[in-house]
Design a protein around this motif. Structure first.
Motif, PDB file in Angstrom:
ATOM      1  N   TYR A 137       0.817  -1.210   0.000  1.00 48.91           N
ATOM      2  CA  TYR A 137       0.000   0.000   0.000  1.00 48.91           C
ATOM      3  C   TYR A 137       0.857   1.269   0.000  1.00 48.91           C
ATOM      4  O   TYR A 137       1.904   1.325   0.638  1.00 48.91           O
ATOM      5  CB  TYR A 137      -0.938  -0.006   1.212  1.00 48.91           C
ATOM      6  CG  TYR A 137      -2.040  -1.035   1.081  1.00 48.91           C
ATOM      7  CD1 TYR A 137      -3.284  -0.691   0.592  1.00 48.91           C
ATOM      8  CD2 TYR A 137      -1.802  -2.367   1.406  1.00 48.91           C
ATOM      9  CE1 TYR A 137      -4.288  -1.638   0.443  1.00 48.91           C
ATOM     10  CE2 TYR A 137      -2.801  -3.326   1.264  1.00 48.91           C
ATOM     11  CZ  TYR A 137      -4.036  -2.949   0.783  1.00 48.91           C
ATOM     12  OH  TYR A 137      -5.015  -3.890   0.624  1.00 48.91           O
ATOM     13  N   ASP A 138       0.341   2.278  -0.698  1.00 45.56           N
ATOM     14  CA  ASP A 138       1.001   3.577  -0.820  1.00 45.56           C
ATOM     15  C   ASP A 138       0.580   4.461   0.355  1.00 45.56           C
ATOM     16  O   ASP A 138      -0.616   4.711   0.544  1.00 45.56           O
ATOM     17  CB  ASP A 138       0.600   4.212  -2.154  1.00 45.56           C
ATOM     18  CG  ASP A 138       1.297   5.546  -2.404  1.00 45.56           C
ATOM     19  OD1 ASP A 138       2.082   5.989  -1.540  1.00 45.56           O
ATOM     20  OD2 ASP A 138       1.047   6.142  -3.467  1.00 45.56           O
ATOM     21  N   TYR A 139       1.558   4.948   1.120  1.00 44.95           N
ATOM     22  CA  TYR A 139       1.257   5.795   2.270  1.00 44.95           C
ATOM     23  C   TYR A 139       1.679   7.249   2.074  1.00 44.95           C
ATOM     24  O   TYR A 139       1.593   8.045   3.010  1.00 44.95           O
ATOM     25  CB  TYR A 139       1.927   5.221   3.528  1.00 44.95           C
ATOM     26  CG  TYR A 139       1.124   4.107   4.126  1.00 44.95           C
ATOM     27  CD1 TYR A 139       0.129   4.359   5.049  1.00 44.95           C
ATOM     28  CD2 TYR A 139       1.322   2.791   3.730  1.00 44.95           C
ATOM     29  CE1 TYR A 139      -0.638   3.341   5.587  1.00 44.95           C
ATOM     30  CE2 TYR A 139       0.561   1.763   4.245  1.00 44.95           C
ATOM     31  CZ  TYR A 139      -0.422   2.042   5.179  1.00 44.95           C
ATOM     32  OH  TYR A 139      -1.188   1.028   5.689  1.00 44.95           O
ATOM     33  N   THR A 140       2.103   7.602   0.886  1.00 46.47           N
ATOM     34  CA  THR A 140       2.564   8.985   0.673  1.00 46.47           C
ATOM     35  C   THR A 140       1.421   9.982   0.825  1.00 46.47           C
ATOM     36  O   THR A 140       1.597  11.063   1.408  1.00 46.47           O
ATOM     37  CB  THR A 140       3.232   9.134  -0.707  1.00 46.47           C
ATOM     38  OG1 THR A 140       2.329   8.692  -1.727  1.00 46.47           O
ATOM     39  CG2 THR A 140       4.505   8.305  -0.776  1.00 46.47           C
ATOM     40  N   ASP A 141       0.225   9.658   0.314  1.00 40.08           N
ATOM     41  CA  ASP A 141      -0.922  10.567   0.460  1.00 40.08           C
ATOM     42  C   ASP A 141      -1.344  10.688   1.919  1.00 40.08           C
ATOM     43  O   ASP A 141      -1.731  11.775   2.374  1.00 40.08           O
ATOM     44  CB  ASP A 141      -2.108  10.071  -0.373  1.00 40.08           C
ATOM     45  CG  ASP A 141      -1.869  10.231  -1.861  1.00 40.08           C
ATOM     46  OD1 ASP A 141      -0.947  10.981  -2.237  1.00 40.08           O
ATOM     47  OD2 ASP A 141      -2.591   9.591  -2.652  1.00 40.08           O
ATOM     48  N   ILE A 142      -1.276   9.580   2.652  1.00 36.13           N
ATOM     49  CA  ILE A 142      -1.617   9.615   4.079  1.00 36.13           C
ATOM     50  C   ILE A 142      -0.698  10.577   4.817  1.00 36.13           C
ATOM     51  O   ILE A 142      -1.142  11.412   5.619  1.00 36.13           O
ATOM     52  CB  ILE A 142      -1.509   8.201   4.698  1.00 36.13           C
ATOM     53  CG1 ILE A 142      -2.491   7.232   4.041  1.00 36.13           C
ATOM     54  CG2 ILE A 142      -1.696   8.244   6.210  1.00 36.13           C
ATOM     55  CD1 ILE A 142      -3.932   7.434   4.389  1.00 36.13           C
ATOM     56  N   LEU A 143       0.596  10.470   4.546  1.00 35.98           N
ATOM     57  CA  LEU A 143       1.563  11.351   5.227  1.00 35.98           C
ATOM     58  C   LEU A 143       1.435  12.802   4.788  1.00 35.98           C
ATOM     59  O   LEU A 143       1.854  13.705   5.520  1.00 35.98           O
ATOM     60  CB  LEU A 143       2.983  10.833   4.980  1.00 35.98           C
ATOM     61  CG  LEU A 143       3.339   9.520   5.686  1.00 35.98           C
ATOM     62  CD1 LEU A 143       4.655   8.952   5.164  1.00 35.98           C
ATOM     63  CD2 LEU A 143       3.415   9.711   7.198  1.00 35.98           C
ATOM     64  N   GLU A 144       0.856  13.023   3.613  1.00 33.86           N
ATOM     65  CA  GLU A 144       0.633  14.393   3.120  1.00 33.86           C
ATOM     66  C   GLU A 144      -0.629  15.014   3.709  1.00 33.86           C
ATOM     67  O   GLU A 144      -0.850  16.218   3.583  1.00 33.86           O
ATOM     68  CB  GLU A 144       0.508  14.382   1.592  1.00 33.86           C
ATOM     69  CG  GLU A 144       1.830  14.294   0.854  1.00 33.86           C
ATOM     70  CD  GLU A 144       2.591  15.613   0.893  1.00 33.86           C
ATOM     71  OE1 GLU A 144       2.018  16.641   0.491  1.00 33.86           O
ATOM     72  OE2 GLU A 144       3.752  15.608   1.347  1.00 33.86           O
ATOM     73  N   ALA A 145      -1.468  14.211   4.347  1.00 36.76           N
ATOM     74  CA  ALA A 145      -2.729  14.714   4.901  1.00 36.76           C
ATOM     75  C   ALA A 145      -2.474  15.762   5.981  1.00 36.76           C
ATOM     76  O   ALA A 145      -1.442  15.766   6.660  1.00 36.76           O
ATOM     77  CB  ALA A 145      -3.539  13.548   5.474  1.00 36.76           C
ATOM     78  N   SER A 146      -3.441  16.640   6.165  1.00 40.41           N
ATOM     79  CA  SER A 146      -3.286  17.768   7.097  1.00 40.41           C
ATOM     80  C   SER A 146      -2.962  17.311   8.508  1.00 40.41           C
ATOM     81  O   SER A 146      -2.120  17.903   9.191  1.00 40.41           O
ATOM     82  CB  SER A 146      -4.573  18.609   7.110  1.00 40.41           C
ATOM     83  OG  SER A 146      -4.809  19.167   5.843  1.00 40.41           O
ATOM     84  N   TYR A 147      -3.634  16.245   8.958  1.00 39.27           N
ATOM     85  CA  TYR A 147      -3.410  15.819  10.341  1.00 39.27           C
ATOM     86  C   TYR A 147      -1.948  15.471  10.569  1.00 39.27           C
ATOM     87  O   TYR A 147      -1.338  15.915  11.562  1.00 39.27           O
ATOM     88  CB  TYR A 147      -4.292  14.613  10.690  1.00 39.27           C
ATOM     89  CG  TYR A 147      -4.045  14.139  12.106  1.00 39.27           C
ATOM     90  CD1 TYR A 147      -4.657  14.764  13.175  1.00 39.27           C
ATOM     91  CD2 TYR A 147      -3.146  13.101  12.380  1.00 39.27           C
ATOM     92  CE1 TYR A 147      -4.418  14.370  14.480  1.00 39.27           C
ATOM     93  CE2 TYR A 147      -2.893  12.694  13.684  1.00 39.27           C
ATOM     94  CZ  TYR A 147      -3.528  13.331  14.719  1.00 39.27           C
ATOM     95  OH  TYR A 147      -3.258  12.961  16.017  1.00 39.27           O
ATOM     96  N   PHE A 148      -1.361  14.695   9.678  1.00 33.54           N
ATOM     97  CA  PHE A 148       0.029  14.286   9.878  1.00 33.54           C
ATOM     98  C   PHE A 148       1.008  15.419   9.593  1.00 33.54           C
ATOM     99  O   PHE A 148       2.084  15.477  10.186  1.00 33.54           O
ATOM    100  CB  PHE A 148       0.338  13.053   9.016  1.00 33.54           C
ATOM    101  CG  PHE A 148      -0.283  11.794   9.542  1.00 33.54           C
ATOM    102  CD1 PHE A 148       0.188  11.190  10.690  1.00 33.54           C
ATOM    103  CD2 PHE A 148      -1.380  11.227   8.907  1.00 33.54           C
ATOM    104  CE1 PHE A 148      -0.392  10.038  11.199  1.00 33.54           C
ATOM    105  CE2 PHE A 148      -1.977  10.072   9.403  1.00 33.54           C
ATOM    106  CZ  PHE A 148      -1.486   9.481  10.553  1.00 33.54           C
TER     107      PHE A 148
END
Length: 525
Positions: A137-148
């Motif tokens: 799974y790709d987590y780059t978008d998750i880490l780019e999210a505002s919360y993180f």
């Protein structure tokens, strides 16, 4: 480090309660796990989970100990029985693991899927999320999210978990396996520790070496991130599944590059811890070997789940019985020594690749060759065999299977090598080039037939012919002067170069030059 592979025994009737965990995501359903004193939760192996074998439980024990010892705090799993549980539930076995609960009485979990459904973020298209087993799974978008982006400490913890997931070859590290611990009001307190280590590549398919090597090569392929070719996933007829596999094939590379660029301190800490693990694996690998517990199930059948799926998920008893009849004969004793030696070699291979990708400049592939050269220098091949071995320009996967074959020269490791060398440019003893690939059956696994491609001519080479030649070559010492010295076997002209490349036989110098491509053939000129 000492890993405890002893079993804990419980009776289902003695439980103090059930942990009811609703699967919030693509796969719906409820799981009722028995809870015992000390907040110990019994996690059973499922009869319907894809490719489930007893090694799912061993993987949980192994990785929870390694992660806790070298990387971040993690709850330790232990092999366990819950007697009477299978009789009560039917769809679960009464064996599995036991693990401490990861949150307190007044706390609750909120996984990433639930979080982004509750707090949508324009960087994360959560509606497109799918949960497939056997995928990265790709987590780059998750880490780019505002919360993180606004909670650096939480992002750094997640980045470390992602790096560890790559190390353990987790083929099921999806968004539902990462969670926040929240209080009763739903306020986030911390990131939950890593759990669910069962889909670790190194311990998958103990009963099917070709499938094992295929998925190990998928791990390496995703880390290297080479562009996906049109033909690579032709066997997948479902467009959605094919699209996801094409994303999976490059996403670990994206994760590694992103974390290296945006979280250099985390990357540095991870590499320090990785070096400690690497040192211990090389200096004394035995503590990392799985220790068979003779009272725990010791056989594997990666396809038994298909009948369980038909019975317990599809509620199709007729289909379940047909599948039981088809796959019940595939039960196979797990060779824990062979598995342990192979898994240590594979983990070391992934460590080398991680170090190459995370140290210094991105794409520093010269270091791969340097490290492979160092690794090969540790082998015990004769000088003549080293020459054949050294010219291969091996991938990490090929490097590892050949080393496993050298250490344990049996049919299983030979087949792994054959699976890993598909589409490799071989030459016959006369210097004529050829390649081969393996046939894929209806169930998506390799058939034991090699399709030999000799330009305009194609031939089939059977595994039985290779086995016969293999048995003969182990009786021969010294130089094998010509192919038929291995026996008058159909396809021997193609088997002879394989055995030389794999370091199983020595050949005359002139023949070696022709098979290595140092001598042009008349056909090529």
């Amino acid at each position: 480090m000492k890993i405890n592979y002893e079993t804990v025994h419980f009776n289902y009737a003695d439980r103090i309660g059930n942990l009811t965990a609703e699967a919030v995501g693509v796969v719906k359903g409820e799981k009722h796990f028995p809870v015992y004193s000390g907040n110990q939760i019994f996690k059973p192996l499922s009869k319907s989970k894809p490719f489930s074998t007893p090694l799912f439980a061993y993987a949980e024990v192994f990785w929870s100990n390694v992660i806790n010892e070298y990387f971040v705090s993690a709850p330790l799993y232990q092999l366990a029985f819950c007697h009477g549980y299978e009789e009560e539930t039917q769809k679960y076995y009464d064996y599995g693991t036991v693990v401490p609960r990861i949150y307190n009485k007044d706390e609750q979990l909120l996984n990433l899927l639930e979080f982004f459904r509750k707090y949508p973020d324009k960087k994360v298209d959560i509606d497109q999320y799918e949960n497939y087993c056997m995928m990265f799974y790709d987590y780059t978008d998750i880490l780019e999210a505002s919360y993180f982006q606004n909670h650096k400490d939480m992002a750094e913890q997640l980045a470390m978990q992602i790096l560890v997931s790559v190390l353990k070859g987790d083929q099921n590290y999806h968004y539902e396996n990462i969670a926040f611990v929240c209080n009763k009001k739903g306020e986030i307190l911390r990131l939950a520790p890593m759990i669910d280590h069962e889909f670790s590549t190194y311990f998958m398919f103990p009963d099917n070496s070709a499938q094992h090597m295929y998925w190990y090569s998928e791990l390496i392929r995703s880390m290297e991130g080479h562009e996906v070719q049109d033909y690579e996933y032709d066997c997948l007829k479902n467009p959605k599944e094919r699209q996801m596999m094409e994303k999976s094939a490059v996403c670990l590379h994206k994760n590694l590059v992103y974390i290296k660029e945006h979280y250099p301190e985390v990357t540095g800490k991870f590499l320090e811890k990785l070096n400690c693990l690497k040192h211990d694996l090389e200096e004394n690998p035995s503590p990392f070997y799985l220790q068979e517990n003779i009272e725990y199930p010791g056989t594997a059948n990666s396809y038994a789940y298909m009948s369980g799926k038909a019975r317990y998920k599809d509620h199709d008893e007729e289909k379940a019985k047909l599948l039981e009849e088809k796959y019940s004969s595939r039960e196979k004793k797990i060779d824990f020594h062979v598995l342990s030696v192979q898994s240590v070699q594979e983990i070391k291979g992934i460590i080398r690749l991680l170090k190459v990708m995370l140290e210094k400049e991105n794409g520093n592939w010269d270091k791969v060759k340097e490290q492979n050269d160092e690794y090969k220098a540790e082998t015990g091949f004769t000088d003549r065999k080293i020459k054949a071995y050294d010219k291969l320009e091996l991938t990490d996967e090929q490097q590892i299977v050949l080393d496993a074959l050298r250490q344990n020269c049996v049919e299983e490791t030979l087949w792994s090598a054959i699976a890993a060398f598909q589409n490799y440019p071989f030459r016959t003893a006369s210097g004529l080039p050829y390649q081969y690939k393996l046939k894929i059956g209806k169930d998506g696994t390799y058939n034991k037939e090699l399709l030999i491609d000799r330009r305009e001519n194609s031939k089939t080479l059977s595994w039985s012919s290779i086995k016969m030649a293999f048995q003969n070559c182990r009786q021969i010492s010294g130089i094998v002067k010509r192919p038929k010295a291995l026996g008058d076997i159909r396809g021997i002209s193609y088997i002879y170069p394989l055995f030389w490349k794999f370091g199983l036989i020595e050949v005359p110098e002139e023949t070696a030059k022709k098979m290595s491509g140092e001598c042009d053939t008349a056909e090529e000129r």
